[in-house]
Design an enzyme around this catalytic site. Sequence first.
Site, mmCIF file in Angstrom:
data_model
loop_
_atom_site.group_PDB
_atom_site.id
_atom_site.type_symbol
_atom_site.label_atom_id
_atom_site.label_comp_id
_atom_site.label_asym_id
_atom_site.label_seq_id
_atom_site.Cartn_x
_atom_site.Cartn_y
_atom_site.Cartn_z
ATOM 1 N N HIS A 372 66.034 87.274 45.528
ATOM 2 C CA HIS A 372 65.650 85.861 45.694
ATOM 3 C C HIS A 372 64.253 85.663 46.262
ATOM 4 C CE1 HIS A 372 69.720 84.078 45.003
ATOM 5 N NE2 HIS A 372 70.105 85.274 45.413
ATOM 6 N N LYS A 563 63.437 70.458 52.684
ATOM 7 C CA LYS A 563 63.679 71.888 52.476
ATOM 8 C C LYS A 563 63.464 72.565 53.821
ATOM 9 C CE LYS A 563 60.281 71.778 49.314
ATOM 10 N NZ LYS A 563 60.843 72.462 48.161
ATOM 11 N N ARG A 564 63.820 73.848 53.955
ATOM 12 C CA ARG A 564 63.526 74.542 55.198
ATOM 13 C C ARG A 564 62.038 74.443 55.520
ATOM 14 N NH1 ARG A 564 67.756 77.494 57.647
ATOM 15 N NH2 ARG A 564 66.100 78.073 59.087
ATOM 16 N N LYS A 569 55.972 76.922 52.171
ATOM 17 C CA LYS A 569 56.383 75.694 51.486
ATOM 18 C C LYS A 569 55.382 74.558 51.714
ATOM 19 C CE LYS A 569 61.330 76.894 51.909
ATOM 20 N NZ LYS A 569 61.867 76.940 50.538
ATOM 21 N N THR A 671 65.528 74.903 44.298
ATOM 22 C CA THR A 671 66.630 74.245 43.606
ATOM 23 C C THR A 671 66.647 72.756 43.952
ATOM 24 O OG1 THR A 671 68.039 75.079 45.384
ATOM 25 C CG2 THR A 671 68.182 76.203 43.271
ATOM 26 N N LYS A 675 67.445 69.073 41.713
ATOM 27 C CA LYS A 675 68.261 67.912 42.099
ATOM 28 C C LYS A 675 67.450 66.631 41.979
ATOM 29 C CE LYS A 675 70.451 71.059 45.285
ATOM 30 N NZ LYS A 675 70.398 71.587 46.670
HETATM 31 C C1 KVW Z 1 67.913 85.293 54.259
HETATM 32 C C2 KVW Z 1 67.300 83.938 52.388
HETATM 33 C C3 KVW Z 1 68.988 83.206 53.931
HETATM 34 C C4 KVW Z 1 68.832 84.362 54.667
HETATM 35 C C5 KVW Z 1 65.832 82.475 49.440
HETATM 36 S S1 KVW Z 1 64.940 83.850 49.311
HETATM 37 C C6 KVW Z 1 65.646 84.552 50.668
HETATM 38 C C7 KVW Z 1 66.514 83.678 51.192
HETATM 39 C C8 KVW Z 1 67.154 85.087 53.143
HETATM 40 C C9 KVW Z 1 68.225 82.991 52.792
HETATM 41 N N1 KVW Z 1 66.622 82.519 50.498
HETATM 42 C C10 KVW Z 1 65.703 81.321 48.499
HETATM 43 O O1 KVW Z 1 66.702 81.476 47.487
HETATM 44 C C11 KVW Z 1 66.795 80.328 46.638
HETATM 45 C C12 KVW Z 1 67.941 80.539 45.670
HETATM 46 O O2 KVW Z 1 67.608 81.506 44.722
HETATM 47 C C13 KVW Z 1 65.476 80.102 45.920
HETATM 48 O O3 KVW Z 1 65.567 78.906 45.165
HETATM 49 C C14 KVW Z 1 64.331 80.000 46.924
HETATM 50 O O4 KVW Z 1 63.092 79.921 46.231
HETATM 51 C C15 KVW Z 1 64.334 81.208 47.855
HETATM 52 O O5 KVW Z 1 63.349 81.053 48.853
#
Ligand code: KVW
Length: 828
Positions: A372, A563-564, A569, A671, A675
Amino acid sequence: MSKNTIQLRSLNDAPRVGQTSDDLVNGMQRHFLRTLGLSKACISDHYKYQALALTIRDRLMENWKDTKEAVQETDGKRTYYLSLEFLMGRALGNAILNLGLDEQATQALHDLGIDIEEMIEAEADAGLGNGGLGRLAACFIDSCATLQLPVTGYGIRYEYGMFRQSIVDGFQQESPDHWLREGNIWEMERPEYIQAIHFGGYSESYHDDNGILRSRWVGTHDVLAVPYDTPIPGYKNGTVNTLRLWKSAATDEFDLGEFNAGDYAGSVAQKNNAEHISMVLYPNDSSENGKELRLRQQYFLASASIKDVLRQWVEVHGEDFSEFAAKNCFQLNDTHPTVSVAELMRILMDDYRLTWDESWAITSKTMAYTNHTLLPEALERWSVRLFSHLLPRILDIIYEINARFLKELAKKYPGDVARQRRMSIIEEGDEQQVRMAYLAIVGSFSINGVAQLHSDLLVEGLFADFYDLWPAKFNNKTNGVTQRRWMAWCNPSLTQLINKNIGDSWITQLDELRRLAPLAEQASFRKQWAACKRENKETLAAIVQEECGVTFSPDAMFDIQVKRIHEYKRQLLNVLHVIHLYDRIKRSDADNWTNRCVLIGGKAAPGYYMAKKIIKLVNSVAEVVNNDPDVGDKLKIVFFPNYRVSAMEKIAPAADLSEQISTAGKEASGTGNMKFMMNGALTIGTLDGANIEIREEVGDENFFLFGLTAEEVEQTRGNYNPNAIIEADEDFKRVMNLLQSAHFNQFELGLFDDVINAIRCENDPWLTAADFRSFIDAQQEAATAYQDKTQWLKMSIYNTAFSGKFSTDRTMQDYNRDIWGLTPVKLK
Ligand code: KVW
């Protein structure tokens, strides 16, 4: 017939629970009386919610049982979605929608004099995730149920989910999210499937009865994993899949030995330690923190889930694993559950006595890994030292996997020692580390990214060596969202308008929305489209008034970034634009002005200093802008507190402009962008993640593009001079002067120095200054476009019309076609 089977003859023959509004009223009354033991006088909102939820749950239970039986009878291939996070949000409305009971439920509550909105709001969000990755898992299992794919979600039942965020003096304050306090109607404890999970101890070799040398893990401290099942209903298809979440518990209530020896505290402490594992979700998104408890959580999930799957396998097939790989797939949601690779090897070898080669043939055909992110700070590495004391037997196996892998490399690339060092699962250095992504790649038959650009960058960069070795393993699966929650449920007025015009087939076939495009030419349709958007904006404005005490006028453009909070970002770039607009108003440069309401929301990881500064900056700018009489309705800005799934359900339908402004190459997919698009917002965005595909689908003319490309971002490194960029741009200079003159922090001098320095830093990885000018220009384009109401409405309609690709129904069909190969399980 096993001793646990009983004849449910009379129940099976009885008529199913009724589906009329009267049936629902009766159901609720029965629950008031018989389940909750209430008399008329003391029915609080909480009990009303419970009775309603129980009544809806009644309508799921037999379908749930039928689905389980159908899957068992079919005995086809199954997939297990392993994820440390499932960000489910609320369940009640989703269940009502998917059961097709919305009209009946509305009528029933009306008859009882209960406000349905209050019932919905009475439920706590299941916030068992940080952001996109956790919400993706939730959308995936929704779509799998709707597609009747035999997919089970496996996760952790955190006692405390994502922290609650409040804003105090402009700063984020975290408080615990005790989401289970008032009970959880939707979960069913299944103590019969408890598993014991090992930690600590050591591994030893021994000769088995046949004189064969084997390994075993002994002297362990065990923790129990107790499963809690939640039903996941498909959309009007009778299917109810399962989300199984594990809670940790001590093996014995007390260690009796310690207790009798007088160490009461010690015996309770052990219980506490066991229960700590599932106590709290780590609130870090896209950054690892390397804490031992986190590795405990990862192994706890992996081991419990794999044991659970093997238990079910052995019940049906005995200890014959020849068909196991053909009939089972584990999809790893990022590297978080990757220790599963070694755990499956361990159980097959140590418990079922398969050879290494047999076990590896099974494991490496069963595991599939989704990556991801490319951000280095998110790539998980665990120290060998930690592994060796927490999971010694697992470490043995990882070493062996690596040794065999390196041998294979040496054969394919003779003499290329540098390559072996680069690709080794064990990173050498002062402190040896296990590279979890490499373990996942070596152990999996499929590796996918989550949007086309991201998947391309993975094989060109981070995983290039592995792509060279195994090109066929790599593939792309562009993310999506479920249109059931993210349109049909959260945007009822738009849903009604769409249904009236093109029918409701889009709820399971999102591509059907294309048929809206020609309607954009009809003035009467546009007028109704505008009315829906306006209604949704009024709803959001009321919430903003309540939460932030700021008045948003629905006439203004709603410009939203939720978003976070993360530097990549670039919420900071958004704030710079707001300061620029404020500066223009103050200089009376506001001809042909478009009024704007800017909403920014999102949580900062508690230890993320810069993210917290950015929240404070938003609030400080808001304080000045919102209280300046020169500004008035021209510009409003709020920081929306405690952004979460249920908040997005109100925010997305009300957005005019969706901010997707990450530094190109950094946001793997996104994502939220999808939405917003579905709900008719236009996007202002960079060529990053899924934005690229959104723009491809909707057309360049319906998207506000700005900024460097991912390639240009890489080229800019090493010759980036933000101070020169600022100096050369009068608007930018004024914005920086306002910031530097403490205009927004008059009584807290120096508060934003670090933010200012970050923008001016030649090593700024996020290149905020580089994209300032093109961002401001794109924002001006958007503002101008917003004044042409007719054209804006057309663009809004096109965004919804061409959002079909971004359904997780499509995403899941892609996973199933290329990775899982499951056959849908139809019900009788
Ligand atoms: C650790 C993540 C929670 C704990 C991501 S990348 C890494 C993490 C790591 C989360 N989350 C996000 O995943 C989304 C779903 O695929 C993407 O849309 C987003 O771009 C990405 O930052």
